[in-house]
Design an enzyme around this catalytic site. Structure first.
Site, PDB file in Angstrom:
ATOM      1  N   HIS A   1      -8.745  -2.547   2.218  1.00 33.46           N
ATOM      2  CA  HIS A   1      -9.339  -2.755   3.528  1.00 33.46           C
ATOM      3  C   HIS A   1     -10.565  -3.658   3.516  1.00 33.46           C
ATOM      4  O   HIS A   1     -11.281  -3.743   4.513  1.00 33.46           O
ATOM      5  CB  HIS A   1      -9.690  -1.402   4.165  1.00 33.46           C
ATOM      6  CG  HIS A   1      -8.478  -0.678   4.674  1.00 33.46           C
ATOM      7  ND1 HIS A   1      -7.322  -0.585   3.963  1.00 33.46           N
ATOM      8  CD2 HIS A   1      -8.243  -0.023   5.842  1.00 33.46           C
ATOM      9  CE1 HIS A   1      -6.423   0.103   4.658  1.00 33.46           C
ATOM     10  NE2 HIS A   1      -6.962   0.460   5.804  1.00 33.46           N
TER      11      HIS A   1
ATOM     12  N   GLY B   1       0.827  -1.205   0.000  1.00 36.12           N
ATOM     13  CA  GLY B   1       0.000   0.000   0.000  1.00 36.12           C
ATOM     14  C   GLY B   1       0.859   1.251   0.000  1.00 36.12           C
ATOM     15  O   GLY B   1       1.073   1.899   1.032  1.00 36.12           O
TER      16      GLY B   1
ATOM     17  N   GLY C   1      -5.659   2.596  -6.636  1.00 36.61           N
ATOM     18  CA  GLY C   1      -6.473   3.027  -5.501  1.00 36.61           C
ATOM     19  C   GLY C   1      -7.328   1.927  -4.905  1.00 36.61           C
ATOM     20  O   GLY C   1      -7.714   0.975  -5.592  1.00 36.61           O
TER      21      GLY C   1
ATOM     22  N   ASP D   1      -0.805  -2.041   4.674  1.00 34.69           N
ATOM     23  CA  ASP D   1      -1.660  -0.844   4.593  1.00 34.69           C
ATOM     24  C   ASP D   1      -2.266  -0.787   3.184  1.00 34.69           C
ATOM     25  O   ASP D   1      -2.259   0.237   2.529  1.00 34.69           O
ATOM     26  CB  ASP D   1      -0.819   0.412   4.878  1.00 34.69           C
ATOM     27  CG  ASP D   1      -1.692   1.637   5.143  1.00 34.69           C
ATOM     28  OD1 ASP D   1      -2.889   1.480   5.446  1.00 34.69           O
ATOM     29  OD2 ASP D   1      -1.154   2.759   5.052  1.00 34.69           O
TER      30      ASP D   1
HETATM   31  C1  LIG Z   1      -4.577   3.342   2.483  1.00 32.43           C
HETATM   32  S1  LIG Z   1      -3.687   3.441   0.974  1.00 32.43           S
HETATM   33  C2  LIG Z   1      -2.003   3.365   1.505  1.00 32.43           C
HETATM   34  C3  LIG Z   1      -1.594   4.604   2.246  1.00 32.43           C
HETATM   35  C4  LIG Z   1      -0.103   4.799   2.400  1.00 32.43           C
HETATM   36  N1  LIG Z   1       0.524   3.704   3.104  1.00 32.43           N
HETATM   37  C5  LIG Z   1       0.155   6.127   3.091  1.00 32.43           C
HETATM   38  O1  LIG Z   1       0.750   6.150   4.176  1.00 32.43           O
HETATM   39  O2  LIG Z   1      -0.257   7.167   2.585  1.00 32.43           O
HETATM   40  C6  LIG Z   1      -3.953   1.825   0.292  1.00 32.43           C
HETATM   41  C7  LIG Z   1      -3.237   1.561  -1.016  1.00 32.43           C
HETATM   42  O3  LIG Z   1      -3.324   0.149  -1.250  1.00 32.43           O
HETATM   43  C8  LIG Z   1      -3.429  -0.066  -2.631  1.00 32.43           C
HETATM   44  N2  LIG Z   1      -4.031  -1.392  -2.838  1.00 32.43           N
HETATM   45  C9  LIG Z   1      -5.287  -1.786  -2.482  1.00 32.43           C
HETATM   46  N3  LIG Z   1      -5.466  -3.085  -2.787  1.00 32.43           N
HETATM   47  C10 LIG Z   1      -4.299  -3.515  -3.343  1.00 32.43           C
HETATM   48  C11 LIG Z   1      -3.863  -4.760  -3.873  1.00 32.43           C
HETATM   49  N4  LIG Z   1      -4.654  -5.844  -3.871  1.00 32.43           N
HETATM   50  N5  LIG Z   1      -2.620  -4.855  -4.381  1.00 32.43           N
HETATM   51  C12 LIG Z   1      -1.806  -3.762  -4.386  1.00 32.43           C
HETATM   52  N6  LIG Z   1      -2.156  -2.564  -3.890  1.00 32.43           N
HETATM   53  C13 LIG Z   1      -3.391  -2.434  -3.371  1.00 32.43           C
HETATM   54  C14 LIG Z   1      -4.253   1.070  -3.160  1.00 32.43           C
HETATM   55  O4  LIG Z   1      -3.999   1.276  -4.541  1.00 32.43           O
HETATM   56  C15 LIG Z   1      -3.817   2.235  -2.255  1.00 32.43           C
HETATM   57  O5  LIG Z   1      -2.846   3.033  -2.881  1.00 32.43           O
END
Ligand SMILES: C[S@@+](CC[C@H](N)C(=O)[O-])C[C@H]1O[C@@H](n2cnc3c(N)ncnc32)[C@H](O)[C@@H]1O
Length: 217
Positions: free
Chosen positions: A145, A47, A76, A142
């Protein structure tokens, strides 16, 4: 010993970056990454988004002489899509009409002067976990969710945490009243503890740090 803290310029870069992590949790993540860095293994993040938390892992990796690896498809999560509370229109690629956080992430790292300490993997977490061969000193979850994504992240990455290494989970909300994107991270946190492979080290708001203390996963 007092927990490691980032230099003021690193903290300033973290605070200036787009993202969702509050400073208190960022400091706890940094302390965990600094400690885990002593194992000399990569510090792995699921993430990336725009690189806010990556800055902290990258700086801890730099200090430890290792590297931060950060995984994201950059399209995202559910709650970041158009129409949802956490959507940022600036993250949409106008040509393809989908979110693309990769350019902002690259600018974030460049501004922080940390590009050379990061390996960015663009892909889906379960696919990357399958081809990831080695151990990690720290795994920071992260990503998505939903239960599906959080479970995949746990099952894909927790086995890669080295003995003595740390598993860090963000957005752990034991009380459903506090939840904003559900309690899936809380459920994988409980699962990690129940596995017998992890022992809790610290809790800072919604950030939980667990140490790998045994087999079992
Ligand atoms: C809450 S954000 C991460 C926030 C970041 N760690 C920060 O501190 O700002 C969650 C991220 O997880 C990515 N994501 C969600 N599901 C995913 C998956 N199955 N594989 C890879 N990335 C994923 C999304 O694209 C998003 O950018």
């Amino acid at each position: 010993m007092a927990p490691a803290t980032p230099q003021p310029e690193i903290l300033a870069a973290f605070e200036a970056a787009k993202g969702f992590m509050p400073v208190g949790e960022g400091l706890a993540l940094y302390a965990a990454a600094a400690e885990a860095g002593a194992l000399g293994l990569p510090l792995l993040e699921v993430g990336t988004y725009c690189g806010r938390s990556t800055i902290l892992l990258a700086d801890a990796a730099r200090e430890a002489g290792t590297v931060a690896v950060t995984v994201d498809h950059h399209r995202g999560s559910e709650e970041q899509q158009p129409g949802w509370d956490y959507h940022d229109p600036e993250t949409v690629d106008p040509e393809v009409g989908l979110m693309d956080t990769l350019p902002t992430f690259r600018r974030t790292l460049h501004k922080a002067g940390l590009e050379e300490y990061v390996v960015a993997v663009v892909g889906r977490s379960p696919q990357v976990a399958k081809v990831w061969g080695g151990k990690a000193g720290l795994v920071f979850i992260d990503g998505g969710h939903t239960d599906e994504h959080a479970t995949n992240d746990y099952e894909g990455w927790a086995p890669h945490v080295a003995e003595g290494g740390l598993l860090v989970i963000h957005d752990v909300f034991p009380d459903p009243v506090d939840e904003w994107t559900g309690q899936a991270p809380y459920r994988i946190y409980l699962r990690a503890l129940a596995s017998g492979a992890f022992t809790e080290v610290s809790a800072t708001d919604s950030l939980r740090v667990l140490r790998r203390t045994g087999p079992g996963i």
